[in-house]
Design an enzyme around this catalytic site. Structure first.
Site, PDB file in Angstrom:
ATOM      1  N   ARG A 161       6.779 -11.496  11.906  1.00 55.37           N
ATOM      2  CA  ARG A 161       8.013 -11.382  11.092  1.00 55.37           C
ATOM      3  C   ARG A 161       9.166 -12.129  11.758  1.00 55.37           C
ATOM      4  NH1 ARG A 161       4.261  -9.472   8.846  1.00 55.37           N
ATOM      5  NH2 ARG A 161       4.137  -7.456   7.774  1.00 55.37           N
ATOM      6  N   SER A 235      10.865  -2.968   3.992  1.00 53.96           N
ATOM      7  CA  SER A 235      10.887  -2.324   5.316  1.00 53.96           C
ATOM      8  C   SER A 235      12.237  -2.592   5.973  1.00 53.96           C
ATOM      9  CB  SER A 235       9.801  -2.910   6.215  1.00 53.96           C
ATOM     10  OG  SER A 235       8.559  -2.827   5.571  1.00 53.96           O
ATOM     11  N   GLU A 331      14.713  -5.230  10.449  1.00 59.51           N
ATOM     12  CA  GLU A 331      14.070  -6.446   9.949  1.00 59.51           C
ATOM     13  C   GLU A 331      15.005  -7.090   8.910  1.00 59.51           C
ATOM     14  OE1 GLU A 331       9.766  -6.408   9.001  1.00 59.51           O
ATOM     15  OE2 GLU A 331      10.391  -7.056   6.988  1.00 59.51           O
TER      16      GLU A 331
HETATM   17  P1  FAD Z   1      17.185 -13.309   1.099  1.00 60.13           P
HETATM   18  O1  FAD Z   1      17.182 -11.835   1.217  1.00 60.13           O
HETATM   19  O2  FAD Z   1      18.073 -13.912   0.075  1.00 60.13           O
HETATM   20  O3  FAD Z   1      17.538 -13.948   2.512  1.00 60.13           O
HETATM   21  C1  FAD Z   1      16.894 -13.471   3.667  1.00 60.13           C
HETATM   22  C2  FAD Z   1      17.326 -14.336   4.866  1.00 60.13           C
HETATM   23  O4  FAD Z   1      16.829 -15.656   4.703  1.00 60.13           O
HETATM   24  C3  FAD Z   1      18.841 -14.487   4.968  1.00 60.13           C
HETATM   25  O5  FAD Z   1      19.187 -14.561   6.320  1.00 60.13           O
HETATM   26  C4  FAD Z   1      19.132 -15.820   4.269  1.00 60.13           C
HETATM   27  O6  FAD Z   1      20.295 -16.458   4.750  1.00 60.13           O
HETATM   28  C5  FAD Z   1      17.895 -16.612   4.665  1.00 60.13           C
HETATM   29  N1  FAD Z   1      17.524 -17.628   3.657  1.00 60.13           N
HETATM   30  C6  FAD Z   1      17.121 -17.398   2.380  1.00 60.13           C
HETATM   31  N2  FAD Z   1      16.791 -18.560   1.777  1.00 60.13           N
HETATM   32  C7  FAD Z   1      17.009 -19.522   2.701  1.00 60.13           C
HETATM   33  C8  FAD Z   1      16.860 -20.945   2.688  1.00 60.13           C
HETATM   34  N3  FAD Z   1      16.424 -21.608   1.610  1.00 60.13           N
HETATM   35  N4  FAD Z   1      17.185 -21.635   3.811  1.00 60.13           N
HETATM   36  C9  FAD Z   1      17.642 -20.984   4.914  1.00 60.13           C
HETATM   37  N5  FAD Z   1      17.800 -19.651   4.982  1.00 60.13           N
HETATM   38  C10 FAD Z   1      17.474 -18.931   3.891  1.00 60.13           C
HETATM   39  N6  FAD Z   1       8.778  -8.976   3.423  1.00 60.13           N
HETATM   40  C11 FAD Z   1       7.593  -9.237   4.002  1.00 60.13           C
HETATM   41  O7  FAD Z   1       7.512 -10.023   4.959  1.00 60.13           O
HETATM   42  N7  FAD Z   1       6.455  -8.621   3.581  1.00 60.13           N
HETATM   43  C12 FAD Z   1       6.449  -7.753   2.558  1.00 60.13           C
HETATM   44  O8  FAD Z   1       5.407  -7.228   2.199  1.00 60.13           O
HETATM   45  C13 FAD Z   1       7.696  -7.441   1.925  1.00 60.13           C
HETATM   46  N8  FAD Z   1       7.752  -6.543   0.918  1.00 60.13           N
HETATM   47  C14 FAD Z   1       8.953  -6.249   0.352  1.00 60.13           C
HETATM   48  C15 FAD Z   1       8.987  -5.306  -0.693  1.00 60.13           C
HETATM   49  C16 FAD Z   1      10.184  -4.981  -1.292  1.00 60.13           C
HETATM   50  C17 FAD Z   1      10.198  -3.953  -2.414  1.00 60.13           C
HETATM   51  C18 FAD Z   1      11.379  -5.632  -0.902  1.00 60.13           C
HETATM   52  C19 FAD Z   1      12.676  -5.325  -1.593  1.00 60.13           C
HETATM   53  C20 FAD Z   1      11.351  -6.557   0.139  1.00 60.13           C
HETATM   54  C21 FAD Z   1      10.142  -6.881   0.771  1.00 60.13           C
HETATM   55  N9  FAD Z   1      10.065  -7.814   1.826  1.00 60.13           N
HETATM   56  C22 FAD Z   1       8.861  -8.103   2.403  1.00 60.13           C
HETATM   57  C23 FAD Z   1      11.282  -8.475   2.326  1.00 60.13           C
HETATM   58  C24 FAD Z   1      11.681  -9.743   1.524  1.00 60.13           C
HETATM   59  O9  FAD Z   1      11.197  -9.699   0.216  1.00 60.13           O
HETATM   60  C25 FAD Z   1      11.185 -11.033   2.182  1.00 60.13           C
HETATM   61  O10 FAD Z   1      11.668 -11.137   3.501  1.00 60.13           O
HETATM   62  C26 FAD Z   1      11.584 -12.288   1.386  1.00 60.13           C
HETATM   63  O11 FAD Z   1      11.020 -13.441   1.971  1.00 60.13           O
HETATM   64  C27 FAD Z   1      13.097 -12.483   1.309  1.00 60.13           C
HETATM   65  O12 FAD Z   1      13.340 -13.499   0.370  1.00 60.13           O
HETATM   66  P2  FAD Z   1      14.738 -13.674  -0.345  1.00 60.13           P
HETATM   67  O13 FAD Z   1      14.681 -14.967  -1.089  1.00 60.13           O
HETATM   68  O14 FAD Z   1      15.093 -12.489  -1.122  1.00 60.13           O
HETATM   69  O15 FAD Z   1      15.699 -13.842   0.923  1.00 60.13           O
HETATM   70  P1  NAP Z   2       0.266   0.645   5.504  1.00 60.47           P
HETATM   71  O1  NAP Z   2      -0.867  -0.064   4.884  1.00 60.47           O
HETATM   72  O2  NAP Z   2       0.505   2.086   5.200  1.00 60.47           O
HETATM   73  O3  NAP Z   2       0.207   0.465   7.077  1.00 60.47           O
HETATM   74  C1  NAP Z   2       1.247   0.974   7.913  1.00 60.47           C
HETATM   75  C2  NAP Z   2       1.492  -0.022   9.014  1.00 60.47           C
HETATM   76  O4  NAP Z   2       0.318  -0.128   9.801  1.00 60.47           O
HETATM   77  C3  NAP Z   2       1.810  -1.384   8.459  1.00 60.47           C
HETATM   78  O5  NAP Z   2       3.131  -1.667   8.811  1.00 60.47           O
HETATM   79  C4  NAP Z   2       0.805  -2.335   9.057  1.00 60.47           C
HETATM   80  O6  NAP Z   2       1.400  -3.364   9.844  1.00 60.47           O
HETATM   81  C5  NAP Z   2      -0.043  -1.473   9.996  1.00 60.47           C
HETATM   82  N1  NAP Z   2      -1.474  -1.629   9.669  1.00 60.47           N
HETATM   83  C6  NAP Z   2      -2.199  -0.945   8.746  1.00 60.47           C
HETATM   84  N2  NAP Z   2      -3.483  -1.347   8.762  1.00 60.47           N
HETATM   85  C7  NAP Z   2      -3.580  -2.309   9.700  1.00 60.47           C
HETATM   86  C8  NAP Z   2      -4.646  -3.132  10.177  1.00 60.47           C
HETATM   87  N3  NAP Z   2      -5.891  -3.017   9.697  1.00 60.47           N
HETATM   88  N4  NAP Z   2      -4.372  -4.037  11.146  1.00 60.47           N
HETATM   89  C9  NAP Z   2      -3.131  -4.170  11.641  1.00 60.47           C
HETATM   90  N5  NAP Z   2      -2.069  -3.430  11.218  1.00 60.47           N
HETATM   91  C10 NAP Z   2      -2.293  -2.503  10.278  1.00 60.47           C
HETATM   92  O7  NAP Z   2       1.630  -0.153   5.188  1.00 60.47           O
HETATM   93  P2  NAP Z   2       2.521  -0.214   3.890  1.00 60.47           P
HETATM   94  O8  NAP Z   2       3.872   0.250   4.227  1.00 60.47           O
HETATM   95  O9  NAP Z   2       1.803   0.363   2.714  1.00 60.47           O
HETATM   96  O10 NAP Z   2       2.623  -1.784   3.697  1.00 60.47           O
HETATM   97  C11 NAP Z   2       1.476  -2.525   3.352  1.00 60.47           C
HETATM   98  C12 NAP Z   2       1.665  -3.970   3.755  1.00 60.47           C
HETATM   99  O11 NAP Z   2       2.776  -4.533   3.057  1.00 60.47           O
HETATM  100  C13 NAP Z   2       1.965  -4.145   5.243  1.00 60.47           C
HETATM  101  O12 NAP Z   2       1.338  -5.293   5.701  1.00 60.47           O
HETATM  102  C14 NAP Z   2       3.470  -4.310   5.284  1.00 60.47           C
HETATM  103  O13 NAP Z   2       3.914  -5.126   6.352  1.00 60.47           O
HETATM  104  C15 NAP Z   2       3.768  -4.973   3.955  1.00 60.47           C
HETATM  105  N6  NAP Z   2       5.105  -4.593   3.480  1.00 60.47           N
HETATM  106  C16 NAP Z   2       6.157  -5.188   4.083  1.00 60.47           C
HETATM  107  C17 NAP Z   2       7.436  -4.888   3.664  1.00 60.47           C
HETATM  108  C18 NAP Z   2       8.612  -5.598   4.290  1.00 60.47           C
HETATM  109  O14 NAP Z   2       9.706  -5.491   3.764  1.00 60.47           O
HETATM  110  N7  NAP Z   2       8.442  -6.280   5.378  1.00 60.47           N
HETATM  111  C19 NAP Z   2       7.642  -3.961   2.652  1.00 60.47           C
HETATM  112  C20 NAP Z   2       6.539  -3.353   2.095  1.00 60.47           C
HETATM  113  C21 NAP Z   2       5.249  -3.676   2.507  1.00 60.47           C
HETATM  114  P3  NAP Z   2       2.013  -4.710   9.210  1.00 60.47           P
HETATM  115  O15 NAP Z   2       3.335  -4.300   8.632  1.00 60.47           O
HETATM  116  O16 NAP Z   2       2.154  -5.586  10.405  1.00 60.47           O
HETATM  117  O17 NAP Z   2       1.073  -5.252   8.207  1.00 60.47           O
END
Ligand code: FAD
Ligand code: NAP
Length: 335
Positions: A161, A235, A331
């Site tokens: 991340r 998250s 994050e």
């Molecule tokens: P923004 O929120 O608009 O921006 C995020 C950051 O990136 C800011 O610092 C912004 O300045 C910068 N930025 C955006 N676009 C650019 C660009 N073109 N050039 C330079 N900088 C830029 N994330 C995960 O990794 N995994 C997930 O599974 C995941 N699940 C999510 C589920 C939900 C319900 C929500 C609400 C969020 C989730 N996220 C997840 C977080 C988020 O969706 C991601 O990080 C996504 O990539 C953000 O994209 P955005 O366009 O909305 O960025």
């Molecule tokens: P989950 O499946 O309940 O698992 C909980 C946590 O354990 C996750 O954060 C995941 O890490 C870790 N995990 C589970 N199984 C694993 C495996 N086999 N190997 C390594 N790590 C493992 O998680 P959840 O909340 O429902 O989310 C599911 C997936 O969606 C995750 O990958 C999570 O990162 C992603 N997600 C991300 C966001 C965001 O905003 N970043 C929001 C929602 C969901 P990891 O997070 O490293 O995968």
């Protein structure tokens, strides 16, 4: 150059926080971006879908909403295809576009909100897949000079991340186009138990990439709050990494602590588990809360301010540090 004044950002952030930008412009092309940068309005904030930010007040400078669209195949052979997407392209629509062409690699990343241009910023990841697995290169504009620069995967210093754009190059480049190499003979990644279980429940004995995407969508919809209904940014904290000694110590007190091995002997602990164990799951103060199904997601139940969400996040950080000796890091980008 169409720069708006006093633009409400409430519909531009998935937390649904009320805040204003003193200046705001939508960017539809590289040329328009260069011209906007020449106006030299500071501070500058780049906005994609607003799904990974928390607004804690009004913004005094210029907000650039990335809206550069377009997607195409730029290169292809028998085994793979390289696609190029404009930074403003909606991420999940991009995933759908690749699935329609039977190109594998993005299926585990289905239904992540936001834009293609933001995906490299934190090397988006879910269900055992990360952007870096398929990343080819990106084009970005240097804010200081308007120069277009290409970053390869090695240049981006992708981590868990994380990327160079969250680190030493933070705020210095604006991503305009992202290139991804996708596979015509996809290897499915089914290491996450709930993904494999869901595919079984769906009766997909020999799953396709479309099946994997459907399973991911099904899990996400059952577990995560829909930002269109309840404000959130996914998250709120990163999963912390600890060493083997600290794990052994914690396991003495919490034998059920889930943990996953990372490279170089580091161990990943699910932050959601820690927060739930500390009793925060479903907690609410005013309109700021901790989601009832996934404690790692902080929510805006209606009219919470960014400061109220941040205050709740700080209280959670303190309690996790006291209980487990672990400092959670946000994050979400705090603006
Ligand atoms: P923004 O929120 O608009 O921006 C995020 C950051 O990136 C800011 O610092 C912004 O300045 C910068 N930025 C955006 N676009 C650019 C660009 N073109 N050039 C330079 N900088 C830029 N994330 C995960 O990794 N995994 C997930 O599974 C995941 N699940 C999510 C589920 C939900 C319900 C929500 C609400 C969020 C989730 N996220 C997840 C977080 C988020 O969706 C991601 O990080 C996504 O990539 C953000 O994209 P955005 O366009 O909305 O960025
Ligand atoms: P989950 O499946 O309940 O698992 C909980 C946590 O354990 C996750 O954060 C995941 O890490 C870790 N995990 C589970 N199984 C694993 C495996 N086999 N190997 C390594 N790590 C493992 O998680 P959840 O909340 O429902 O989310 C599911 C997936 O969606 C995750 O990958 C999570 O990162 C992603 N997600 C991300 C966001 C965001 O905003 N970043 C929001 C929602 C969901 P990891 O997070 O490293 O995968």
């Amino acid at each position: 150059m169409n720069i708006r004044s006093q633009q409400s950002l409430q519909s531009y952030n998935t937390f649904g926080i009320k805040a204003f930008a003193a200046r705001f412009a939508e960017v539809h092309s590289v040329e328009a971006l260069r011209e906007l940068l020449r106006a030299n309005i500071t501070p500058l904030q780049v906005l994609g879908g607003g799904s990974n930010i928390l607004l804690t007040g009004d913004l005094s400078g210029l907000v650039l909403k990335m809206a550069i669209g377009g997607v195409e195949i730029t290169e292809e052979d028998d085994r793979s295809a390289v696609i190029a997407a404009g930074a403003g392209f909606h991420w999940h629509r991009l995933v759908e576009w690749t699935l329609d062409r039977n190109l594998g690699g993005l299926e585990n990343l289905s239904l992540i909100p936001g834009t293609a241009g933001a995906a490299p910023i934190q090397n988006i990841g879910a269900y055992g897949a990360e952007l870096k697995d398929v990343f080819e290169k990106l084009e970005a504009m240097e804010v200081a000079t308007g120069r277009q620069v290409v970053f390869t995967s090695a240049d981006c210093l992708f981590g868990y991340r994380h990327s160079i754009f969250k680190g030493e190059l933070s705020g210095r480049y604006i991503i305009t186009k992202v290139y991804l190499r996708l596979s015509k003979q996809p290897q499915l990644r089914l290491s996450y138990t709930n993904l494999a279980d869901t595919l079984r429940e769906m009766g997909a004995a020999q799953p396709t990439i479309r099946d994997v995407s459907r399973a991911v969508i099904r899990i996400r919809q059952s577990k995560l709050p829909d930002p269109a209904v309840t404000g959130n940014a996914g998250s709120f904290f990163r999963n912390p990494e600890i060493g083997e000694d600290q794990l052994a110590d914690l396991m003495k007190r919490h034998g059920d602590l889930p943990h996953y091995a990372l490279p170089e002997g580091r161990i990943k602990i699910p932050a959601g588990w820690l927060i739930e164990k500390a009793g925060w799951k479903g907690y609410r103060v005013g309109d700021a809360g901790c989601h009832e199904r996934q404690a790692l997601v902080l929510v805006n139940h209606g009219h919470a301010s960014g400061k109220e969400i941040l205050q709740l996040a700080r209280r959670i950080q303190i309690s996790i540090a006291e209980l487990f000796g672990i400092t959670l890091q946000p994050e979400v980008n705090i603006w």
